[in-house]
Write a protein that holds these residues in place. Structure first.
Motif, short mmCIF file in Angstrom:
data_model
loop_
_atom_site.label_atom_id
_atom_site.label_comp_id
_atom_site.label_asym_id
_atom_site.label_seq_id
_atom_site.Cartn_x
_atom_site.Cartn_y
_atom_site.Cartn_z
N PRO A 1 0.80 -1.22 0.00
CA PRO A 1 0.00 0.00 0.00
C PRO A 1 0.84 1.28 0.00
CG PRO A 1 -0.17 -1.12 2.11
CD PRO A 1 0.59 -2.02 1.19
N CYS A 2 2.07 1.18 0.46
CA CYS A 2 3.01 2.32 0.40
C CYS A 2 4.24 1.87 -0.36
CB CYS A 2 3.40 2.79 1.80
SG CYS A 2 2.07 3.58 2.69
N GLU A 3 4.31 2.25 -1.63
CA GLU A 3 5.44 1.85 -2.47
C GLU A 3 6.66 2.69 -2.13
OE1 GLU A 3 4.29 2.28 -6.52
OE2 GLU A 3 2.31 1.47 -6.13
N GLY A 4 7.84 2.17 -2.47
CA GLY A 4 9.01 2.97 -2.23
C GLY A 4 10.31 2.24 -2.48
N SER B 1 7.28 11.59 -0.53
CA SER B 1 7.03 12.21 -1.83
C SER B 1 6.19 13.46 -1.66
CB SER B 1 6.33 11.22 -2.76
OG SER B 1 5.06 10.89 -2.27
N GLY B 2 6.33 14.36 -2.61
CA GLY B 2 5.54 15.58 -2.58
C GLY B 2 4.23 15.40 -3.32
N SER B 3 3.68 16.50 -3.79
CA SER B 3 2.38 16.45 -4.46
C SER B 3 2.43 15.72 -5.80
CB SER B 3 1.85 17.88 -4.67
OG SER B 3 2.75 18.62 -5.46
N SER B 4 3.64 15.59 -6.39
CA SER B 4 3.75 14.87 -7.66
C SER B 4 3.50 13.38 -7.47
CB SER B 4 5.14 15.08 -8.27
OG SER B 4 6.13 14.41 -7.49
N GLY B 5 3.78 12.86 -6.27
CA GLY B 5 3.55 11.46 -5.99
C GLY B 5 4.68 10.55 -6.43
N ARG B 6 5.76 11.11 -6.98
CA ARG B 6 6.86 10.24 -7.41
C ARG B 6 7.74 9.88 -6.22
NH1 ARG B 6 8.79 15.00 -9.44
NH2 ARG B 6 10.61 15.69 -8.28
N ILE B 7 8.37 8.73 -6.30
CA ILE B 7 9.29 8.29 -5.26
C ILE B 7 10.59 9.05 -5.44
CG2 ILE B 7 10.55 6.31 -4.32
CD1 ILE B 7 8.24 4.56 -5.43
N GLU B 8 11.11 9.63 -4.37
CA GLU B 8 12.32 10.44 -4.43
C GLU B 8 13.56 9.55 -4.39
OE1 GLU B 8 12.49 13.60 -4.97
OE2 GLU B 8 10.38 14.13 -4.76
N THR B 9 13.77 8.80 -5.49
CA THR B 9 14.87 7.84 -5.58
C THR B 9 16.23 8.52 -5.52
OG1 THR B 9 13.47 6.36 -6.88
CG2 THR B 9 15.84 5.96 -6.96
N GLU B 10 16.43 9.56 -6.32
CA GLU B 10 17.73 10.23 -6.35
C GLU B 10 18.06 10.89 -5.01
OE1 GLU B 10 20.10 9.96 -8.64
OE2 GLU B 10 18.72 8.57 -9.60
N GLY C 1 24.36 8.06 0.30
CA GLY C 1 25.76 8.32 0.00
C GLY C 1 26.48 9.03 1.13
N GLN C 2 25.72 9.63 2.03
CA GLN C 2 26.29 10.29 3.19
C GLN C 2 26.35 9.34 4.39
OE1 GLN C 2 27.61 13.43 3.11
NE2 GLN C 2 27.26 13.06 0.95
N GLY C 3 25.94 8.08 4.20
CA GLY C 3 26.10 7.08 5.24
C GLY C 3 24.84 6.71 6.00
N VAL C 4 23.69 7.26 5.63
CA VAL C 4 22.45 6.92 6.34
C VAL C 4 21.67 5.88 5.55
CG1 VAL C 4 22.32 9.23 7.36
CG2 VAL C 4 21.04 8.73 5.29
N THR C 5 20.67 5.30 6.17
CA THR C 5 19.70 4.47 5.45
C THR C 5 18.51 5.36 5.14
OG1 THR C 5 20.38 2.43 6.52
CG2 THR C 5 18.17 2.46 5.59
N ALA C 6 18.18 5.48 3.86
CA ALA C 6 17.10 6.37 3.43
C ALA C 6 15.93 5.54 2.91
CB ALA C 6 17.59 7.32 2.34
N LEU C 7 14.75 5.85 3.42
CA LEU C 7 13.53 5.15 3.01
C LEU C 7 12.65 6.16 2.28
CD1 LEU C 7 11.67 2.69 3.11
CD2 LEU C 7 10.87 3.49 5.33
N GLY C 8 12.55 6.02 0.95
CA GLY C 8 11.70 6.87 0.13
C GLY C 8 10.36 6.20 -0.05
N ARG C 9 9.26 6.88 0.32
CA ARG C 9 7.94 6.27 0.28
C ARG C 9 6.94 7.15 -0.44
NH1 ARG C 9 7.32 2.01 4.23
NH2 ARG C 9 5.43 1.65 3.05
N ARG C 10 5.93 6.51 -0.98
CA ARG C 10 4.75 7.21 -1.48
C ARG C 10 3.56 6.28 -1.29
NH1 ARG C 10 4.62 6.85 -8.03
NH2 ARG C 10 4.56 4.60 -8.10
N ARG C 11 2.42 6.85 -1.12
CA ARG C 11 1.20 6.06 -0.98
C ARG C 11 0.74 5.64 -2.35
NH1 ARG C 11 -1.97 3.88 2.38
NH2 ARG C 11 -4.20 3.97 2.22
N ALA C 12 0.39 4.38 -2.49
CA ALA C 12 -0.10 3.86 -3.77
C ALA C 12 -1.45 4.51 -4.08
CB ALA C 12 -0.25 2.35 -3.71
N PRO C 13 -1.71 4.78 -5.37
CA PRO C 13 -3.00 5.37 -5.73
C PRO C 13 -4.15 4.41 -5.41
CG PRO C 13 -1.74 4.82 -7.69
CD PRO C 13 -0.87 4.53 -6.51
N HIS C 14 -5.28 4.98 -5.05
CA HIS C 14 -6.47 4.17 -4.78
C HIS C 14 -7.02 3.67 -6.09
CE1 HIS C 14 -6.52 5.28 -0.61
NE2 HIS C 14 -6.35 6.56 -0.95
N GLY C 15 -7.43 2.41 -6.10
CA GLY C 15 -7.89 1.87 -7.36
C GLY C 15 -9.15 1.21 -7.33
#
Length: 80
Positions: free
Chosen positions: A32-35, A50-59, A66-80
């Motif tokens: 339900p929350c892709e990322g 993610s912001g209003s665009s809904g894209r996953i902030e992969t970059e 790259g700075q040494g942390v674990t980063a979890l990029g998430r977005r809510r899946a669209p309702h279908g």
């Protein structure tokens, strides 16, 4: 969450000069929350929403990892 890494990315450098290049490991996240989770090897974790665009902030997640942390990029899946 997928148990196996979907892709390992090698060669993403640190921002600070003189630092070594570090291997990052990416995991795809389904449900339900892709990322994406990018492990940078440190003890700190960040949540990248993610912001209003809904894209996953992969970059952005890769940049933070790259700075040494674990980063979890998430977005809510669209309702279908």
């Amino acid at each position: 969450m997928n148990q196996e890494p979907s892709r390992a990315t090698v060669g993403i450098p640190f921002v600070h000069e003189g630092e070594d290049v570090k291997e990052l490991i990416e995991y795809g996240i389904d449900g339900p929350c892709e990322g994406i989770m990018v492990r940078g090897g440190g003890d700190v974790g960040v949540l990248v929403l993610s912001g209003s665009s809904g894209r996953i902030e992969t970059e952005r997640s890769r940049l933070l990892a790259g700075q040494g942390v674990t980063a979890l990029g998430r977005r809510r899946a669209p309702h279908g």
